[in-house]
Write an enzyme that holds these catalytic residues in place. Sequence first.
Site, PDB file in Angstrom:
ATOM      1  N   GLU A 281       9.900  -0.678 -10.905  1.00  0.00           N
ATOM      2  CA  GLU A 281       8.670  -0.669 -11.701  1.00  0.00           C
ATOM      3  C   GLU A 281       7.429  -0.375 -10.851  1.00  0.00           C
ATOM      4  O   GLU A 281       6.529  -1.220 -10.723  1.00  0.00           O
ATOM      5  CB  GLU A 281       8.508  -1.994 -12.450  1.00  0.00           C
ATOM      6  CG  GLU A 281       9.561  -2.182 -13.519  1.00  0.00           C
ATOM      7  CD  GLU A 281       9.296  -3.382 -14.423  1.00  0.00           C
ATOM      8  OE1 GLU A 281       8.514  -4.271 -14.041  1.00  0.00           O
ATOM      9  OE2 GLU A 281       9.882  -3.428 -15.513  1.00  0.00           O
TER      10      GLU A 281
ATOM     11  N   CYS B 244       0.851  -1.183   0.000  1.00  0.00           N
ATOM     12  CA  CYS B 244       0.000   0.000   0.000  1.00  0.00           C
ATOM     13  C   CYS B 244       0.891   1.239   0.000  1.00  0.00           C
ATOM     14  O   CYS B 244       1.764   1.368   0.849  1.00  0.00           O
ATOM     15  CB  CYS B 244      -0.850  -0.040   1.269  1.00  0.00           C
ATOM     16  SG  CYS B 244      -1.746   1.476   1.534  1.00  0.00           S
TER      17      CYS B 244
ATOM     18  N   HIS C 179      14.526 -16.977 -17.278  1.00  0.00           N
ATOM     19  CA  HIS C 179      14.621 -15.691 -17.976  1.00  0.00           C
ATOM     20  C   HIS C 179      16.059 -15.494 -18.447  1.00  0.00           C
ATOM     21  O   HIS C 179      17.002 -15.795 -17.723  1.00  0.00           O
ATOM     22  CB  HIS C 179      14.223 -14.564 -17.024  1.00  0.00           C
ATOM     23  CG  HIS C 179      13.980 -13.254 -17.710  1.00  0.00           C
ATOM     24  ND1 HIS C 179      14.999 -12.492 -18.240  1.00  0.00           N
ATOM     25  CD2 HIS C 179      12.833 -12.575 -17.968  1.00  0.00           C
ATOM     26  CE1 HIS C 179      14.479 -11.400 -18.790  1.00  0.00           C
ATOM     27  NE2 HIS C 179      13.157 -11.427 -18.637  1.00  0.00           N
TER      28      HIS C 179
ATOM     29  N   GLU D 111      16.625  -2.064 -18.145  1.00  0.00           N
ATOM     30  CA  GLU D 111      16.508  -3.511 -18.350  1.00  0.00           C
ATOM     31  C   GLU D 111      16.182  -3.785 -19.801  1.00  0.00           C
ATOM     32  O   GLU D 111      15.442  -3.043 -20.447  1.00  0.00           O
ATOM     33  CB  GLU D 111      15.364  -4.100 -17.511  1.00  0.00           C
ATOM     34  CG  GLU D 111      15.552  -4.059 -16.024  1.00  0.00           C
ATOM     35  CD  GLU D 111      14.354  -4.683 -15.287  1.00  0.00           C
ATOM     36  OE1 GLU D 111      13.645  -5.528 -15.880  1.00  0.00           O
ATOM     37  OE2 GLU D 111      14.115  -4.302 -14.128  1.00  0.00           O
TER      38      GLU D 111
END
Length: 690
Positions: free
Chosen positions: A158, A123, A364, A313
């Site tokens: 992000e 939050c 990844h 990135e």
Amino acid sequence: MRNLAAPISPKLPVLMHGADYNPDQWLHDPAILAEDIRLMKLAGCNVMAIGIFSWAALEPSEGQFQFEWLDQVLESFRQNGIYAWLATPSGARPAWLAGRYPEVLRVGPNRVRNLYAGRHNHCFTSPVYREKTAIINRKLAERYGSHPAVVGWHISNEYGGECHCELCQEAFRSWLKRQYGTLDALNLAWWSTFWAHTYTDWQQIESPAPHGERNLHGMNLDWRRFVTEQTVAFCKHEIDAVKWANPGLPVTTNMYTLETLDYRKFAPILDVISWDAYPDWHIAQDNVKVASTFAFLHDMFRSMLHKPFVLMESTPSMTNWQAVCKLKKPGMHRLSSLQAVAHGADSVQYFQWRKSRGSTEKFHGAVVDHAGHEHTRVFRDVAELGGTLASLSEVTGSATHAETAILFDWENRWAVKDAKGPRNAGLHYEETVQDHHRAFWQQGIPVDVIGSEDNFAPYKLIVAPMLYLCREETGRKLEAFVERGGTLVVTYWSGIVDEHDLCHLGGFPGPLRKTLGIWAEEIDALHDYDLNGVFLLDGNPLGLSGRYESRQLCELIHLEGAQALGQYTDDFYAERPALTVNSLGQGKAYYIATRLGDDFLLPFYRAVAAQAGVARVLDSELPAGVTAQLRTDGSSDFIFLMNFSDKAAEVVLDGRSYIDLETNETLETVIPLPVDGIRVLKRDAAPLRS
Ligand code: GLA
Ligand code: ZN
């Protein structure tokens, strides 16, 4: 804008090359950490983003801090000429924090509080989360704010998402009180008389919910604005907790292609823009659409501060979250990475340095694979790029000088998609904006992607596709821009609503009506299989001819001073105007009343740009799928020629003298570009225009 910006960090005044580095995943195996340093040097890496998800390793229990491992990593960076973007760890929290203070966890739109899980699960309003974040940030700043290896702060990760907890509801209500003052003003702005939704007490207001209110478009817009402001405020709170220690150390936060947060609102509190780009190369026969989409995104992020940005990135090989995670074919790593530099990046960085051994990102792409050594195709590509970036370091800090701007607003994006009708099967807002951008990209014309609140004065040409939400003020700014000699292009479905998503009364396109010299009376929606067409009228001042297919939306307009350049070919509105131009003051304003494809947009913008005096990077025609982008330091221009098509191509130079920046070779008249080929050229900069 034609001057050399200061480098992002005076400590590292070259193009940055590196990756997200998570040594805290390998603390049990010190040999790995030593090997990492050897491999980083071998890969030509000079920067790492470190500590992004390290909160549990830094504060294993409340108030117990453990910095020794980070001391050691930064010290070995210092000894080896490697620098760090040091992250604040708020993107993910330790289990103890969520366990002791459940209020830090997010509540979803369904009003259910999340369990401890994942990341970005917090939050932004919670005083406890703010306090705990400030404590760890201050500790980091105290210890590393002046560390010689640290080039800047990587704030969180992000930012995104939203929380609907009671604290957030209260904060939303207070925000609304500040915006509207009275419930009467709010009710009017939200048109809440519709369906008897008039609010009589602030406490009745709840954030949009799947089982609650979703139809008050004004509220939906305000909720998005509130979430953006709340997130920016949280980011500012994080920045304040690190900046004090060394105000000169730049701060950034890595952004991505998120729709729900107006990232442009972060720009004023950041020193550098950074973003995470994951193009889905090789999904179709050629890469033109992907390349032009990412060109648009690079242009958008660069335009937020109008100076070089950080590619924080990208993947060195594949992602692990696309529907089909394709490898980059040979050559694509170089092309994709330098594409970012061409559009203004002063860095090429990856997610991530070394593949995790477990958990959700173990497959990844990373510079160092599970094999653990340098003898891989990906490592060789990365190391080769490291050499290339070193040979291009002259480009560092150089600027992009765009005479054309495309308007792309988040709030317009939210509003245009929230509307019911005229075509619920898809209005394709982003795709449309990118179609217009591609016409410039294909001609090698630099473009800034800006918002309505930005300054329009530096541009000769402004394109506003589907400016559905257009404030009166934006209308006035665009009118003044045209009056002073600018060229404006606007499309159908513009000037429809104001900042509250209330329709402009008195005739569309509302505040743009005078500038465009038209009245848009109706709009017809077409099925995907329906087509109309636009026929260019003989002798039109753009010198265009022929018939072009049009689709999806056809606006039925009346001329109010504008001149028709093209007409519809079909349906009951055949022969009514579909393309117009209006003269106002010293400038011109074009209106495209229907959705037209690349086959029209390219010749149209070729003619419009030429008439507006907008320069191309190279004064020659580029083959399909080939683009030219330019950076300049005022005395030298750096030209990036890139071939994204599926065919070898040749670019004819324009008679000026060029050298290849990587090889120093003097270039002749024709540059061959293989598939996925890129050449970086240098020439003397054109003298500054007054
Ligand atoms: C994002 C995140 C990274 C990682 C990558 C994977 O960009 O910031 O932590 O999850 O995605 O592509
Ligand atoms: Zn909350």
